[in-house]
Design a protein around this motif. Structure first.
Motif, short mmCIF file in Angstrom:
data_model
loop_
_atom_site.label_atom_id
_atom_site.label_comp_id
_atom_site.label_asym_id
_atom_site.label_seq_id
_atom_site.Cartn_x
_atom_site.Cartn_y
_atom_site.Cartn_z
N LEU A 90 5.71 11.17 3.60
CA LEU A 90 4.88 9.98 3.52
C LEU A 90 3.39 10.28 3.42
O LEU A 90 2.66 9.58 2.73
CB LEU A 90 5.14 9.08 4.73
CG LEU A 90 6.58 8.56 4.86
CD1 LEU A 90 6.72 7.72 6.11
CD2 LEU A 90 6.96 7.75 3.63
N TYR A 91 2.91 11.32 4.14
CA TYR A 91 1.47 11.56 4.08
C TYR A 91 1.07 12.76 3.23
O TYR A 91 -0.11 13.08 3.12
CB TYR A 91 0.87 11.66 5.48
CG TYR A 91 1.22 12.87 6.30
CD1 TYR A 91 1.96 12.75 7.47
CD2 TYR A 91 0.77 14.15 5.96
CE1 TYR A 91 2.26 13.84 8.26
CE2 TYR A 91 1.06 15.25 6.73
CZ TYR A 91 1.81 15.09 7.88
OH TYR A 91 2.10 16.19 8.65
N GLU B 230 16.19 8.38 -2.73
CA GLU B 230 15.68 8.90 -4.00
C GLU B 230 14.76 7.87 -4.67
O GLU B 230 15.12 7.22 -5.64
CB GLU B 230 16.85 9.28 -4.91
CG GLU B 230 17.67 10.44 -4.39
CD GLU B 230 16.84 11.71 -4.20
OE1 GLU B 230 16.00 12.01 -5.07
OE2 GLU B 230 17.04 12.39 -3.18
N TYR B 231 13.56 7.74 -4.11
CA TYR B 231 12.60 6.77 -4.65
C TYR B 231 11.64 7.40 -5.64
O TYR B 231 10.94 6.71 -6.37
CB TYR B 231 11.81 6.12 -3.51
CG TYR B 231 11.04 7.10 -2.65
CD1 TYR B 231 9.79 7.58 -3.06
CD2 TYR B 231 11.55 7.56 -1.45
CE1 TYR B 231 9.09 8.48 -2.28
CE2 TYR B 231 10.85 8.46 -0.67
CZ TYR B 231 9.63 8.92 -1.09
OH TYR B 231 8.94 9.84 -0.33
N ASP B 232 11.56 8.74 -5.68
CA ASP B 232 10.62 9.42 -6.58
C ASP B 232 11.24 9.52 -7.97
O ASP B 232 12.30 10.14 -8.15
CB ASP B 232 10.32 10.82 -6.04
CG ASP B 232 9.11 11.46 -6.72
OD1 ASP B 232 8.99 11.30 -7.96
OD2 ASP B 232 8.33 12.13 -6.04
N ILE C 121 1.39 4.10 -7.15
CA ILE C 121 2.23 3.66 -6.04
C ILE C 121 2.48 4.79 -5.04
O ILE C 121 2.28 4.64 -3.84
CB ILE C 121 3.58 3.11 -6.55
CG1 ILE C 121 3.34 1.87 -7.41
CG2 ILE C 121 4.52 2.79 -5.40
CD1 ILE C 121 4.60 1.34 -8.07
N LEU C 122 2.92 5.95 -5.55
CA LEU C 122 3.25 7.06 -4.67
C LEU C 122 2.01 7.83 -4.24
O LEU C 122 1.96 8.37 -3.12
CB LEU C 122 4.24 8.01 -5.35
CG LEU C 122 5.62 7.42 -5.64
CD1 LEU C 122 6.53 8.47 -6.26
CD2 LEU C 122 6.25 6.86 -4.38
N GLY C 123 1.01 7.90 -5.10
CA GLY C 123 -0.20 8.63 -4.76
C GLY C 123 -1.02 7.92 -3.69
O GLY C 123 -1.76 8.55 -2.93
N ASP C 124 -0.88 6.60 -3.62
CA ASP C 124 -1.66 5.82 -2.65
C ASP C 124 -0.75 5.22 -1.57
O ASP C 124 -1.06 4.19 -0.98
CB ASP C 124 -2.41 4.70 -3.38
CG ASP C 124 -3.50 4.06 -2.52
OD1 ASP C 124 -4.15 4.79 -1.76
OD2 ASP C 124 -3.67 2.83 -2.61
N LEU C 125 0.39 5.89 -1.33
CA LEU C 125 1.36 5.40 -0.36
C LEU C 125 0.78 5.42 1.06
O LEU C 125 0.35 6.46 1.54
CB LEU C 125 2.63 6.26 -0.41
CG LEU C 125 3.87 5.74 0.30
CD1 LEU C 125 4.32 4.41 -0.32
CD2 LEU C 125 4.99 6.76 0.21
N ARG C 126 0.77 4.28 1.72
CA ARG C 126 0.19 4.19 3.07
C ARG C 126 1.10 3.37 3.99
O ARG C 126 0.78 2.26 4.40
CB ARG C 126 -1.20 3.55 3.01
CG ARG C 126 -2.22 4.35 2.20
CD ARG C 126 -3.57 3.66 2.16
NE ARG C 126 -4.51 4.36 1.30
CZ ARG C 126 -5.75 3.96 1.07
NH1 ARG C 126 -6.21 2.86 1.64
NH2 ARG C 126 -6.55 4.64 0.26
#
Length: 474
Positions: free
Chosen positions: A448-449, A261-263, A428-433
């Protein structure tokens, strides 16, 4: 005849035994391979504030804050774990810098109020998902209420309690709170915005306001974002899994997904009950809608819907079907196409979809807009193909463009601005790579993507503003 009946009984018993056996095997296997459950996968010991007890939204917001604080403390992680929503010191905490829970219901009150807007979020979400859209109305002079459903914005175990009626109750309660807030405003306008499950709740609301409860505040217009008008038919059989999961040994089988639960504003884990209840909500909303007479359908407000061409969460054909059956020429369906630059990577059913031919073949009785680079295949040459009354018109030289690495929008991205602090382009979440070796993480690659923001949010913003102006003229 008795022999035939006897044979049929044996066949039925045999089939029941087979089904039960399959369920137990599935539950056993899932229990072995699924991640371990955490405290936040349990049900809370606290009771949600009862909508019926509150006469004003301010009273409710106070009670809700106390409730959310108590629930957060129950599962708070007392460590420096930065990647969980349940750590106060974490970079992805549900609490902002002032200590306020971003999952809470919210209101925005302009200086000069023209009317009110009720925003209903989606399943597993929280009101935070609606804040970018809320600002559009607020900046144009409307009182805004983003209401939290029961069992949302706390932790995922709570969704084992949710029922389809909770979504209905939220729509009714929210409209009554806005009605109370606008009681001193002369001829106030009322709008509703529904994201995903929230759209199904608005459909149920407007059908009920016409057929049953005439005292409900009727919206002048409705806006749908990734509307959930249809989900997988498999949801109707979820009760079979629920029965097996009542056995303590198979507790994990209550869950379709068990994820970290990271979101901070959305659950990543997904209990099967929540999907079942949304299926029931959509089914009930459609039944009530279909019961409307032709004259009653004329009372339906215009609906403006925005959706991605590819959506793995809901079934788009059900949305089109609802629009056809509404028979309202004012309705508008906006479809955001995939990035055609990547056509070689798409499945055949997406590649071969000719938007112009589709519109002509189906003969839409409502307005349709396709936001696409279908003709150019270039990131910075996105066009808008408008269809109305059997005719096409194209808008060229728009400011809309694709990020060079994005191949489509997603179900969750539609209501989110690229500037969003959590899901936006540079967040952070929008640019998760994340990159690494296969089968190392138990996180689904889909999480993830999957794109979290809407590249074309500006289009929705301008569209809503235009409709608000048209309402004033009307």
């Amino acid at each position: 005849m008795r022999k035939i009946v006897g044979v049929l009984k044996k066949i039925i018993v045999f089939l029941i035994v087979i089904i039960i056996s399959i369920q137990f095997v599935r539950a056993y296997v899932y229990n072995k391979i699924a991640p371990e459950l955490k405290k936040w996968h349990e049900k809370s010991s606290f009771k949600e504030p009862d909508y019926k007890k509150f006469k004003t939204i301010d009273e409710y917001l106070i009670a809700e804050k106390i409730f959310l604080d108590e629930v957060f403390k129950e599962v708070e992680i007392d460590s420096k774990d930065n990647l969980t929503r349940f750590s106060k010191s974490g970079i992805l905490s549900s609490l902002d810098k002032e200590g306020n829970n971003i999952n809470a219901s919210f209101q925005m009150i302009p200086e000069n109020i023209k009317g009110g807007v009720l925003l209903l979020h989606g399943l597993t979400d929280s009101p935070f998902m609606m804040r970018d859209t809320a600002k559009i109305f607020y900046e144009n002079g409307y009182y805004v209420l983003g209401l939290r459903y029961k069992y949302h914005g706390t932790y995922p175990g709570e969704l084992q309690k949710v029922s389809q009626k909770d979504f209905e109750d939220a729509a009714v309660f929210g409209s009554k709170m806005i009605k109370e807030k606008l009681k001193d405003i002369k001829n106030p306008e009322f709008y509703m915005v529904g994201f995903s499950t929230g759209a199904a709740a608005t459909l149920q609301y407007i059908s009920s306001s016409i057929r049953k409860d005439k005292d409900l505040l009727k919206p002048k217009k409705i806006f749908w974002l990734s509307p959930a008008m249809g989900v997988s038919p498999a949801a109707k059989f979820g009760f079979l899994d629920s029965w097996v999961s009542l056995i303590p040994t198979f507790k994990k089988f209550q869950w379709l997904d068990i994820n970290p639960e990271y979101d901070p504003a959305k659950y990543n884990s997904f209990p099967k009950n929540s999907g079942i209840q949304v299926y029931y909500l959509i089914k009930k909303a459609k039944i009530n809608f279909m019961k409307l007479s032709k004259k009653e359908k004329e009372e339906l407000p215009p609906i403006y819907s925005y959706t991605s061409l590819v959506d793995s969460t809901v079934l788009d054909k059900d949305l089109y079907d609802i629009f056809f059956k509404m028979e309202n020429p004012e309705n508008k369906l906006v479809i955001f196409d995939v990035n055609r630059k990547f056509e070689e990577f798409f499945k055949p059913n997406v590649i071969n979809l000719n938007l112009r031919d589709e519109a002509l073949d189906l003969d839409f009785k409502f307005n349709v807009s396709f936001v696409s680079n279908y003709n150019t295949k270039k990131d910075d040459a996105v066009e808008v193909l408008n269809y109305s009354s059997g005719k096409f018109s194209e808008e060229r030289n728009t400011n809309l463009k694709w990020n060079e690495s994005n191949f489509s929008l997603s179900h969750v991205s539609i209501p989110i601005s690229p500037n969003n602090s959590i899901y936006g382009q540079n967040s952070i979440l929008g640019d998760l790579r994340l990159k690494g070796e296969n089968n190392s993480l138990y996180l689904s690659p889909n999480l993830l993507y999957r794109i979290r923001y809407n590249e074309f949010f500006e289009y929705i913003e301008n569209d809503i503003k235009e409709e608000l102006k048209n309402s004033l003229v009307d």
